[in-house]
Design an enzyme around this catalytic site. Sequence first.
Site, PDB file in Angstrom:
ATOM      1  CE  LYS A   1      -8.835  -3.493  14.487  1.00  0.00           C
ATOM      2  NZ  LYS A   1      -7.797  -3.927  13.356  1.00  0.00           N
TER       3      LYS A   1
ATOM      4  CB  ILE B   1      -0.426  -6.996  14.606  1.00  0.00           C
ATOM      5  CG1 ILE B   1       0.235  -7.505  13.332  1.00  0.00           C
ATOM      6  CG2 ILE B   1       0.669  -6.982  15.721  1.00  0.00           C
ATOM      7  CD1 ILE B   1       1.121  -6.841  12.524  1.00  0.00           C
TER       8      ILE B   1
ATOM      9  CG  ASN C   1      -0.361  -0.186   2.540  1.00  0.00           C
ATOM     10  OD1 ASN C   1       0.609   0.935   2.874  1.00  0.00           O
ATOM     11  ND2 ASN C   1      -0.486  -1.147   3.239  1.00  0.00           N
TER      12      ASN C   1
ATOM     13  CG  PHE D   1      -2.715   5.579  13.361  1.00  0.00           C
ATOM     14  CD1 PHE D   1      -2.072   5.501  14.549  1.00  0.00           C
ATOM     15  CD2 PHE D   1      -2.875   6.817  12.737  1.00  0.00           C
ATOM     16  CE1 PHE D   1      -1.207   6.436  14.927  1.00  0.00           C
ATOM     17  CE2 PHE D   1      -2.099   7.843  13.092  1.00  0.00           C
ATOM     18  CZ  PHE D   1      -1.169   7.660  14.188  1.00  0.00           C
TER      19      PHE D   1
ATOM     20  CE  LYS E   1       8.603 -12.542 -14.322  1.00  0.00           C
ATOM     21  NZ  LYS E   1       9.424 -11.961 -15.619  1.00  0.00           N
TER      22      LYS E   1
HETATM   23  O1  PMT Z   1       2.964   6.262   6.624  1.00  0.00           O
HETATM   24  P1  PMT Z   1       2.170   7.454   6.127  1.00  0.00           P
HETATM   25  O2  PMT Z   1       2.613   7.560   4.598  1.00  0.00           O
HETATM   26  O3  PMT Z   1       2.907   8.667   6.862  1.00  0.00           O
HETATM   27  O4  PMT Z   1       0.851   7.278   6.348  1.00  0.00           O
HETATM   28  C1  PMT Z   1       0.361   7.212   7.539  1.00  0.00           C
HETATM   29  C2  PMT Z   1      -0.893   6.133   7.564  1.00  0.00           C
HETATM   30  C3  PMT Z   1      -2.076   6.787   6.791  1.00  0.00           C
HETATM   31  C4  PMT Z   1      -0.529   4.660   7.408  1.00  0.00           C
HETATM   32  C5  PMT Z   1      -1.446   6.070   9.292  1.00  0.00           C
HETATM   33  O5  PMT Z   1      -1.782   7.386   9.689  1.00  0.00           O
HETATM   34  C6  PMT Z   1      -2.339   5.095   9.461  1.00  0.00           C
HETATM   35  O6  PMT Z   1      -3.638   5.636   9.309  1.00  0.00           O
HETATM   36  N1  PMT Z   1      -2.142   4.121   9.616  1.00  0.00           N
HETATM   37  C7  PMT Z   1      -3.331   2.805   9.951  1.00  0.00           C
HETATM   38  C8  PMT Z   1      -3.542   2.454   8.765  1.00  0.00           C
HETATM   39  C9  PMT Z   1      -4.431   1.007   8.666  1.00  0.00           C
HETATM   40  O7  PMT Z   1      -3.984   0.005   8.433  1.00  0.00           O
HETATM   41  O8  PMT Z   1      -5.661   1.420   9.271  1.00  0.00           O
HETATM   42  P2  PMT Z   1      -6.810   0.296   9.175  1.00  0.00           P
HETATM   43  O9  PMT Z   1      -8.138   1.247   9.710  1.00  0.00           O
HETATM   44  O10 PMT Z   1      -7.095  -0.658   8.221  1.00  0.00           O
HETATM   45  O11 PMT Z   1      -6.471  -0.517  10.296  1.00  0.00           O
HETATM   46  C10 PMT Z   1      -6.695  -0.250  12.014  1.00  0.00           C
HETATM   47  C11 PMT Z   1      -5.712  -0.618  12.916  1.00  0.00           C
HETATM   48  O12 PMT Z   1      -5.462  -2.043  12.670  1.00  0.00           O
HETATM   49  C12 PMT Z   1      -4.393   0.118  12.423  1.00  0.00           C
HETATM   50  O13 PMT Z   1      -3.879   0.424  13.710  1.00  0.00           O
HETATM   51  C13 PMT Z   1      -3.549  -1.155  11.845  1.00  0.00           C
HETATM   52  O14 PMT Z   1      -2.266  -0.899  11.945  1.00  0.00           O
HETATM   53  C14 PMT Z   1      -3.960  -2.149  12.636  1.00  0.00           C
HETATM   54  N2  PMT Z   1      -3.703  -3.866  11.954  1.00  0.00           N
HETATM   55  C15 PMT Z   1      -4.479  -3.743  10.515  1.00  0.00           C
HETATM   56  C16 PMT Z   1      -4.518  -4.931   9.663  1.00  0.00           C
HETATM   57  C17 PMT Z   1      -3.728  -6.236  10.442  1.00  0.00           C
HETATM   58  N3  PMT Z   1      -3.300  -7.133   9.759  1.00  0.00           N
HETATM   59  N4  PMT Z   1      -3.132  -5.715  11.645  1.00  0.00           N
HETATM   60  C18 PMT Z   1      -3.234  -4.500  12.178  1.00  0.00           C
HETATM   61  O15 PMT Z   1      -2.617  -4.365  13.249  1.00  0.00           O
END
Ligand code: PMT
Length: 410
Positions: free
Chosen positions: A352, A318, A221, A334, A301
Amino acid sequence: MGGPGKFLKENFSGNITVLKGKSILLGITGSVAAYKSIELIKRLREEEASVRVIMTGASKRFITPLSIELAAGDRVYSDMFETPLSHISLPADSDLFVIAPATANIIGKYANGIADDLLSTALLAYNGTVIIAPAMNWRMYENRAFQKGLNYLSSIGVKTVGPEQGNLACGEEGVGRMADVERIMESIITALTKQDLAGEQVLVTAGPTREYIDPIRYLSNRSSGKMGCALAKIAGRRGAEVTLICGPLSVAPPDNIDNVITVETADSMYAAVMENLPMSSIFIMSAAVADFMPVETKESKIEKKDKLQLNLVKTRDILESVGRLKNKPFTVGFAAETGYRPDRARKKLLGKDIDMIVFNDVSQKDAGFDTDTNEVVIIDRDREKKLPLMSKKDVSMAIFDRILELKDNR
Ligand code: PMT
């Protein structure tokens, strides 16, 4: 626990710059690096600090007082007797004393309590924090008599930044180049920052993950890692011990933190988080972990063809796994959403079972992925705090402020 509608909604406005209104006393000594002082003065003034400068006689052979005066917007001090008692009044009115560049001569004099010109006398009359940025030939720097003085100064709390390895003015290579201006700025900012995260162990994740389809192709991403790196940097500035776990970043990780662990896939990020979590008091999951990964990664590949169907499965969540732990650190997630949906972020906070979530609308201009700024709402069980568009460093400041308000009352 505050249910929907029960939490307090607050707006926040304001920019956090530690240097604003601070008075920096800068000593410039006789080194070829003296020209870099102009850049340092400009950077300090950009951050709204005022700068008063003491130049030694030797420094004026390398750079003119006029150039320094123009940069500082103020007269330069140099002669003990020109302005009587300036060796007392200049340090008395200063928040920080910086010597950059600092020659072996001024460092040796300071370590031995010698006061024979305005700068060395002002140094002895100052009882606040002093930062020195040594600059000299590598043989002088390694000299045992010089090192003894430097070690003594560090034992009495004088902070040193640099010197760095590189080409020296004499044509030799070695350790002796004055630290980069941005490194000096970082140590100035840290010295003036309240150390309210001292004693905390902060674990931060940053950047994207890569989920491999075959040895050369992957799903990922747009995350650059800027948000996570800003969080790590601010935690370091505020005195925390910081570990950053990052996927492939588009920016350099901060150099003021203790550990940087690089990973690539969601699985390896999971493993690194679980290994480091027991040593952490605050955990912030700002990485954009890929939500899906291929069911299998081909060993060679995949041949080019008209159509390719991929079978994907969910990666391990996570944050959710950490949320389920009994003795978890203060945990912050986040939420990246397209559209103004703090309600969805709150759902994630509750689902969560974490302490705080930072909502960002990644469809907004200048917010979210790969920007230096972000516009967020900090959401916890009781309160939603909406911040204006601000730098990712200022967003990080506000996040840690709120963590500190909540952490001990959990
Ligand atoms: O890195 P930058 O370019 O500065 O951009 C910043 C950002 C946009 C990446 C950051 O501000 C942000 O929003 N990060 C979280 C992105 C995300 O995965 O959001 P989500 O709403 O899909 O997930 C919710 C939470 O679950 C997040 O804390 C994520 O880290 C966590 N997660 C998601 C999927 C997974 N398999 N494991 C996780 O722990």
